[in-house]
Design an enzyme around this catalytic site. Structure first.
Site, PDB file in Angstrom:
ATOM      1  N   ASP B 271       0.708  -0.713  -0.120  1.00  0.00           N
ATOM      2  CA  ASP B 271       0.179  -0.037   0.140  1.00  0.00           C
ATOM      3  C   ASP B 271       0.726   1.074  -0.011  1.00  0.00           C
ATOM      4  OD1 ASP B 271      -2.262   1.886   0.037  1.00  0.00           O
ATOM      5  OD2 ASP B 271      -2.477   0.968   2.648  1.00  0.00           O
ATOM      6  N   SER B 279      -5.337   7.401  -4.134  1.00  0.00           N
ATOM      7  CA  SER B 279      -6.723   6.717  -4.184  1.00  0.00           C
ATOM      8  C   SER B 279      -7.258   7.490  -3.441  1.00  0.00           C
ATOM      9  CB  SER B 279      -6.319   5.646  -2.945  1.00  0.00           C
ATOM     10  OG  SER B 279      -7.023   4.873  -2.768  1.00  0.00           O
ATOM     11  N   LYS B 303       1.210   2.130  10.868  1.00  0.00           N
ATOM     12  CA  LYS B 303       0.993   2.679   9.447  1.00  0.00           C
ATOM     13  C   LYS B 303       2.443   3.923   9.106  1.00  0.00           C
ATOM     14  CE  LYS B 303      -1.057   2.229   5.894  1.00  0.00           C
ATOM     15  NZ  LYS B 303      -2.219   2.153   4.491  1.00  0.00           N
TER      16      LYS B 303
END
Lengths: 512, 512
Positions: B271, B279, B303
């Protein structure tokens, strides 16, 4: 809490569905199957298959909602069925495979980290054990793309690939091998070089790959002339009888990870530097080579486009080979135009036969190039000058001993056969008188691939001109060969969109 | 030479095989079919399907060697059948698709080149038209991985993604939206934030994605509470009635390329930063947002792991938003431990309901965080201080107007429902008295995924402790929930291999 192991569950019955999913083993499970419910499988899940003989395989799952399968059946694609050696109704257990831990190393590579020996080993082991789906292989290949691998990483990757499969040891001080990095259509010197070297008494256990991104690999070309799918044992026999072979490496499990990566590289049309070096050297080391020559054609539309890029690639090859204890020499050759006349397995095979048979019509560029490559290898191991090596190679061709050796190798591999001829053709003719000033290797290769090469062995392109040739109006410049009308159309369409494939300088206009 | 166009060939008969190949449309063709022979198709070929209504689709081919299909039939996977809206025995023509020219741009990206607006557009168009197989999508995602895209490239990619689908224009000066970059399990503030903001009179046409690499996306969580697969028209209606919605974006063709990329990103567990920004912003712009808040949780196992990385990501978000004329504000939040108690769609839904209903047992961290995020957005558009914004948000929660608004939105989307409960459970208990010193977000997320989240909505992990909590021996630290025994086993096995998921400081030992 009770843990259900797969073996405690009621087995499913194996059913061969006759669906060819190529190299990716696939299973089909009815939606109403008890295993779907108890394990929570869904379409595209990766599942571990276990047989009653405790064979394992990891496959992709497709859920079947129709009446294709009974509730207690599990369907197998051809590759899954064959790999497990199943019989109808064999009992089958399905379970979740272990998480693929090495994917975290692939992610680390995407994020630009340098990987260790152990990390490459765990990636390659998981690949060989079938734990990677095609998308994972694609990610690994892409992450290693461009020059993202250091020479140390390429060394680690090469070693991991060697370790993952079988290896050969010839118990000889001198085992030679060669590789051309490709990108030059029709440059099929290998069969000629191996024939010359073995005729001169050297040991050359040559295994070749099928095409990765090109219209033909040496294995594809040799397959039009003889059997190439040899087992390791068969290859050993051929080499001990004739001193050399010209076999496909894919059936021997020499660096099997490489074979799996190449399948996806082909679909992606990506063939990176690090993977290239690891692929080539892992095959050579596994095949037991001690001395290797790398031929790098350089030209504006070859794979390697500049001398600078060639020097960089050569340096990496040298460093990695030295790390692995391999004698390696790099030879840079002219990559400005195709070699020989044919592009595509059978068309290239015709050129090879013409050279070996000393046919006066044989393409002289292919003959000269093969002699120089063989000469460089003879020079490398026999302490000759390159010129002396080339002369020895040409003598071997002229005396017919190379052709005789080639026939004997083909006989040992299962018999010599004549290459096929394609029924569908299309000729591109010169629209005016002129001189050939440019030939685009990449467009030619693409046309040959669209025409069906290498899957259709007789498909490809025949080139009738060389740079500098003068042509008359209506002369045939190239001829496209195809085994069916659909692919011929497809290649012709692409040709029409890319008329710059052969550029002619209009002499009349210049005179005017 | 005659060119055969598909239409001149005898058609095949469509047959629905009931095989679910997920998002990748697949065709099945008998080996003895005349089309296989005339077109030279083989397994894994990409083929173009044409119906008698001139609908087109590109699909992967599997050759069938068994008696599954008659010679003049072509089998369809479920996704291929549905996309073409076929009926049994509809006439079907197959041909070779045009070469996918934009793959050369993907290769250029692998080789480190900067791509242009037009190049991104051609890649995204080909993706939306289904010309990319999964391995090609995997290569594109990987090539754009790490920080391989410049801010200009991210801008181009975002614009290409917006252009590839539908767009909404609300004819309003102020349309707000928010996004959390994730990586923090259980951080499901969105439904609460949207309820607060719409209760305060703002327009929030919120579309969310399903999980990419996490155990739940907002769409997965909302789906346990109401219908989320709205069409663009349905969404417009809900928003014009209630001022906001909480829908899944995937059915609306808002940035449809993004939906296709996400399928493969999920399989790869990759990702990347550029893809992330494109996105998020493409969805927001396509949905008509003018003001956007980005929540970046920062923590050692979130993340985004460091403030430095968060600042870099924030700067890219700001630059790309400015290039695209979007007002954007970034908020960095504590990412050191999960938020709320639940991880997984239904478990997170329970936390949301507790907060909205002012349940005294509601997780206070989720309540406070939601109020701060909503507060920052209120501050952004109503010219308040952040503290004033947060106070307004808390008031809206306390007065029950946010809960009322949430129920109305659910009603408008198709009715409110109660989240499911999982039957299989496993409790991890403290082996000694101690204080919680570390909680690993990544291991928790992995356990929740192995237990079946998000595909099984009731699966996941319930966490009963926070950092700094003191626990007694035998206290339940976490509870794994699963919908079946197979996945529960799988999650427990992983938990046993990773006992560091919750670290306890042994107070007794320290005193000794």
């Amino acid at each position: 809490m009770m843990m259900l192991t797969p073996e405690r569950m009621a087995p499913l019955k194996a059913r061969r569905l006759g669906i060819d999913t190529h190299h990716e083993p696939t299973l089909y499970l009815p939606a109403q199957s008890h295993v779907c419910r108890s394990e929570g499988f869904e379409s595209l899940s990766r599942v571990q298959v276990t047989t009653h003989q405790s064979c394992h395989l990891i496959a992709s799952l497709n859920i079947v909602t129709d009446s294709l399968l009974a509730d207690d059946e599990v369907g197998f694609s051809e590759s899954a069925w064959k790999r497990l050696g199943l019989k109808a109704e064999d009992p089958i257990w399905l379970s979740h495979p272990k998480p693929v831990q090495s994917l975290s190393h692939v992610r680390a590579k995407v994020y630009g980290h340098e990987l260790t020996d152990l990390q490459f080993q765990s990636i390659i082991n998981d690949i060989v054990e079938g734990r990677y789906a095609d998308v994972h292989l694609a990610a690994f290949i892409t992450a290693c793309g461009d020059d993202n691998l250091s020479d140390d990483e390429i060394t680690s990757l090469t070693e991991a690939m060697v370790k993952s499969g079988s290896t050969l040891d010839w118990q000889l001080p001198l085992v030679v091998d060669k590789h051309c990095v490709g990108g030059l259509p029709g440059n099929r010197t290998t069969p000629i070089v191996v024939s010359i070297l073995t005729a001169c008494g050297l040991t050359v256990p040559k295994t070749s790959s099928r095409a990765i991104t090109s219209p033909a690999g040496t294995a594809d070309t040799m397959e039009t002339l003889t059997e190439v799918s040899l087992s390791l044992e068969q290859m050993r026999e051929v080499v001990s009888r004739e001193g050399g072979c010209l076999a496909w490496g894919g059936a021997m499990r020499l660096s099997p990870a490489d074979d799996m990566l190449i399948q996806v590289e082909r679909a992606l049309d990506i063939d990176s530097e690090g993977q290239l070096i690891a692929s080539v050297l892992s095959k050579k080391i596994a095949a037991g080579a001690t001395h290797v020559l790398i031929d790098i054609p350089v030209g504006p539309t070859a794979k390697v486009r500049s001398e600078e890029a060639a020097n960089r690639l050569a340096a990496s090859f040298q460093t990695v080979a030295a790390n692995l204890g391999l004698e390696l020499q790099v030879m840079m050759t002219d990559g400005s135009q195709p070699v020989g006349r044919g592009i595509g397995p059978a068309l290239e095979a015709r050129d090879i036969l013409a050279v070996l048979q000393n046919d006066p019509e044989a393409p002289q560029d292919l003959r000269q190039r093969s002699a120089e490559v063989a000469g460089a290898m003879l020079a490398m191991v026999k302490h000759l000058s390159p010129e002396e090596g080339t002369r020895l190679a040409l003598d071997t061709l002229n005396q017919g001993t190379a052709w005789e050796k080639f026939r004997r190798i083909c006989d040992a591999q299962g018999g010599f056969r004549h290459p096929a001829v394609a029924p569908y053709r299309y000729a591109l003719v010169a629209e005016h008188t002129g001189r050939v000033t440019r030939i685009d290797n990449r467009i030619l290769a693409k046309i040959a691939k669209l025409a069906g090469a290498p899957a259709d062995p007789a498909a490809g392109v025949e080139i009738n001109v060389k740079l500098g040739d003068q042509v008359d109006c209506q002369d045939v410049l190239i001829m496209i060969h195809a085994e069916n009308a659909g692919e011929l159309n497809y290649a012709v369409e692409y040709l029409n969109e890319h008329p710059q494939v052969i550029e002619l300088e209009n002499l009349l206009q210049q005179e005017a």
